[in-house]
Design a protein around this motif. Sequence first.
Motif, PDB file in Angstrom:
ATOM      1  N   LEU A  98       0.902  -1.284   0.023  1.00 44.81           N
ATOM      2  CA  LEU A  98       0.150   0.091   0.037  1.00 44.81           C
ATOM      3  C   LEU A  98       1.089   1.241  -0.016  1.00 44.81           C
ATOM      4  CD1 LEU A  98      -2.612   1.456  -0.028  1.00 44.81           C
ATOM      5  CD2 LEU A  98      -2.583   1.118   2.432  1.00 44.81           C
ATOM      6  N   LEU A  99       1.978   1.177   0.750  1.00 42.80           N
ATOM      7  CA  LEU A  99       2.576   2.446   0.652  1.00 42.80           C
ATOM      8  C   LEU A  99       3.429   2.758  -0.361  1.00 42.80           C
ATOM      9  CD1 LEU A  99       4.342   2.126   4.418  1.00 42.80           C
ATOM     10  CD2 LEU A  99       2.533   3.695   3.828  1.00 42.80           C
ATOM     11  N   SER A 100       3.857   1.421  -1.106  1.00 42.89           N
ATOM     12  CA  SER A 100       4.378   1.886  -2.451  1.00 42.89           C
ATOM     13  C   SER A 100       3.507   2.256  -3.563  1.00 42.89           C
ATOM     14  CB  SER A 100       4.876   0.284  -2.797  1.00 42.89           C
ATOM     15  OG  SER A 100       5.952  -0.395  -2.066  1.00 42.89           O
ATOM     16  N   ALA A 101       2.196   1.683  -3.684  1.00 46.22           N
ATOM     17  CA  ALA A 101       1.408   2.421  -4.336  1.00 46.22           C
ATOM     18  C   ALA A 101       1.162   3.733  -4.140  1.00 46.22           C
ATOM     19  CB  ALA A 101      -0.006   1.428  -4.311  1.00 46.22           C
ATOM     20  N   LEU A 102       1.036   4.165  -2.908  1.00 51.17           N
ATOM     21  CA  LEU A 102       0.615   5.506  -2.574  1.00 51.17           C
ATOM     22  C   LEU A 102       2.096   6.347  -3.063  1.00 51.17           C
ATOM     23  CD1 LEU A 102      -0.754   5.358   0.889  1.00 51.17           C
ATOM     24  CD2 LEU A 102      -1.849   6.010  -1.155  1.00 51.17           C
ATOM     25  N   GLU A 103       3.148   5.950  -2.959  1.00 50.23           N
ATOM     26  CA  GLU A 103       4.327   6.607  -3.379  1.00 50.23           C
ATOM     27  C   GLU A 103       4.204   6.968  -4.834  1.00 50.23           C
ATOM     28  OE1 GLU A 103       7.665   4.621  -2.036  1.00 50.23           O
ATOM     29  OE2 GLU A 103       7.419   5.350   0.245  1.00 50.23           O
ATOM     30  N   VAL A 104       3.731   5.987  -5.380  1.00 53.93           N
ATOM     31  CA  VAL A 104       3.692   6.002  -6.931  1.00 53.93           C
ATOM     32  C   VAL A 104       2.694   6.845  -7.520  1.00 53.93           C
ATOM     33  CG1 VAL A 104       3.200   4.775  -9.274  1.00 53.93           C
ATOM     34  CG2 VAL A 104       4.417   3.529  -7.553  1.00 53.93           C
ATOM     35  N   ILE A 105       1.566   6.979  -6.748  1.00 53.31           N
ATOM     36  CA  ILE A 105       0.637   7.773  -7.042  1.00 53.31           C
ATOM     37  C   ILE A 105       0.994   9.274  -6.688  1.00 53.31           C
ATOM     38  CG2 ILE A 105      -1.720   8.771  -6.063  1.00 53.31           C
ATOM     39  CD1 ILE A 105      -2.421   5.736  -6.004  1.00 53.31           C
ATOM     40  N   GLU A 106       1.712   9.580  -5.640  1.00 52.94           N
ATOM     41  CA  GLU A 106       1.994  10.863  -5.316  1.00 52.94           C
ATOM     42  C   GLU A 106       3.192  11.368  -6.120  1.00 52.94           C
ATOM     43  OE1 GLU A 106       1.157  13.181  -2.854  1.00 52.94           O
ATOM     44  OE2 GLU A 106      -0.516  11.896  -2.838  1.00 52.94           O
ATOM     45  N   GLN A 107       3.844  10.451  -7.181  1.00 54.30           N
ATOM     46  CA  GLN A 107       4.813  11.129  -7.910  1.00 54.30           C
ATOM     47  C   GLN A 107       4.040  11.497  -9.316  1.00 54.30           C
ATOM     48  OE1 GLN A 107       7.781   7.832  -8.320  1.00 54.30           O
ATOM     49  NE2 GLN A 107       8.250   8.216  -6.226  1.00 54.30           N
ATOM     50  N   GLN A 108       2.978  11.318  -9.529  1.00 63.04           N
ATOM     51  CA  GLN A 108       2.212  11.492 -10.559  1.00 63.04           C
ATOM     52  C   GLN A 108       1.781  12.851 -10.635  1.00 63.04           C
ATOM     53  OE1 GLN A 108      -1.016   8.643 -11.157  1.00 63.04           O
ATOM     54  NE2 GLN A 108       0.108   6.870 -11.085  1.00 63.04           N
ATOM     55  N   PRO A 109       1.661  13.381 -12.060  1.00 63.01           N
ATOM     56  CA  PRO A 109       1.121  14.885 -11.965  1.00 63.01           C
ATOM     57  C   PRO A 109      -0.202  14.798 -11.409  1.00 63.01           C
ATOM     58  CG  PRO A 109       2.077  13.873 -14.290  1.00 63.01           C
ATOM     59  CD  PRO A 109       2.029  12.889 -13.271  1.00 63.01           C
ATOM     60  N   LEU A 110      -0.614  16.092 -10.770  1.00 66.53           N
ATOM     61  CA  LEU A 110      -1.608  16.338 -10.087  1.00 66.53           C
ATOM     62  C   LEU A 110      -3.093  15.826 -10.782  1.00 66.53           C
ATOM     63  CD1 LEU A 110      -2.981  17.284  -7.527  1.00 66.53           C
ATOM     64  CD2 LEU A 110      -2.955  19.595  -8.535  1.00 66.53           C
ATOM     65  N   ALA A 111      -3.012  16.076 -12.064  1.00 68.51           N
ATOM     66  CA  ALA A 111      -4.269  15.745 -12.767  1.00 68.51           C
ATOM     67  C   ALA A 111      -4.629  14.276 -12.716  1.00 68.51           C
ATOM     68  CB  ALA A 111      -4.359  16.386 -14.264  1.00 68.51           C
ATOM     69  N   GLU A 112      -3.534  13.478 -12.648  1.00 64.83           N
ATOM     70  CA  GLU A 112      -3.519  11.989 -12.829  1.00 64.83           C
ATOM     71  C   GLU A 112      -4.061  11.367 -11.333  1.00 64.83           C
ATOM     72  OE1 GLU A 112      -0.348  10.383 -15.014  1.00 64.83           O
ATOM     73  OE2 GLU A 112      -0.590  11.956 -16.379  1.00 64.83           O
ATOM     74  N   ARG A 113      -3.593  11.947 -10.361  1.00 63.79           N
ATOM     75  CA  ARG A 113      -3.647  11.524  -9.028  1.00 63.79           C
ATOM     76  C   ARG A 113      -5.112  10.990  -8.475  1.00 63.79           C
ATOM     77  NH1 ARG A 113       0.089  15.657  -5.456  1.00 63.79           N
ATOM     78  NH2 ARG A 113       1.921  15.615  -7.003  1.00 63.79           N
ATOM     79  N   ALA A 114      -5.926  12.142  -8.952  1.00 61.19           N
ATOM     80  CA  ALA A 114      -7.430  11.613  -8.612  1.00 61.19           C
ATOM     81  C   ALA A 114      -7.947  10.389  -9.087  1.00 61.19           C
ATOM     82  CB  ALA A 114      -8.513  12.823  -9.082  1.00 61.19           C
ATOM     83  N   THR A 115      -7.477  10.048 -10.377  1.00 55.97           N
ATOM     84  CA  THR A 115      -7.887   8.874 -10.880  1.00 55.97           C
ATOM     85  C   THR A 115      -7.192   7.771 -10.410  1.00 55.97           C
ATOM     86  OG1 THR A 115      -8.371   9.926 -13.100  1.00 55.97           O
ATOM     87  CG2 THR A 115      -7.882   7.608 -13.221  1.00 55.97           C
ATOM     88  N   ALA A 116      -6.114   7.826  -9.919  1.00 52.98           N
ATOM     89  CA  ALA A 116      -5.213   6.790  -9.365  1.00 52.98           C
ATOM     90  C   ALA A 116      -5.583   6.528  -8.063  1.00 52.98           C
ATOM     91  CB  ALA A 116      -3.710   7.112  -9.337  1.00 52.98           C
ATOM     92  N   TYR A 117      -6.363   7.487  -7.346  1.00 55.70           N
ATOM     93  CA  TYR A 117      -6.630   7.175  -5.833  1.00 55.70           C
ATOM     94  C   TYR A 117      -7.902   6.604  -6.040  1.00 55.70           C
ATOM     95  CZ  TYR A 117      -3.052   9.882  -3.267  1.00 55.70           C
ATOM     96  OH  TYR A 117      -2.115  10.232  -2.620  1.00 55.70           O
TER      97      TYR A 117
END
Length: 52
Positions: free
Chosen positions: A13-32
Amino acid sequence: MSMDAADARREDLLSALEVIEQQPLAERATAYAALHDELARRLESAPPDRSA
């Protein structure tokens, strides 16, 4: 579930969150949202906790 399995899931889970946080802001909502859906599926498919 053993502590090792719980620790592994926590690390995943922490790894997935780190990957999400590195994405551009516009893509984070979809990833979350995708992560939320995956976690909800896991919770719904888990056996009920009868110790409560």
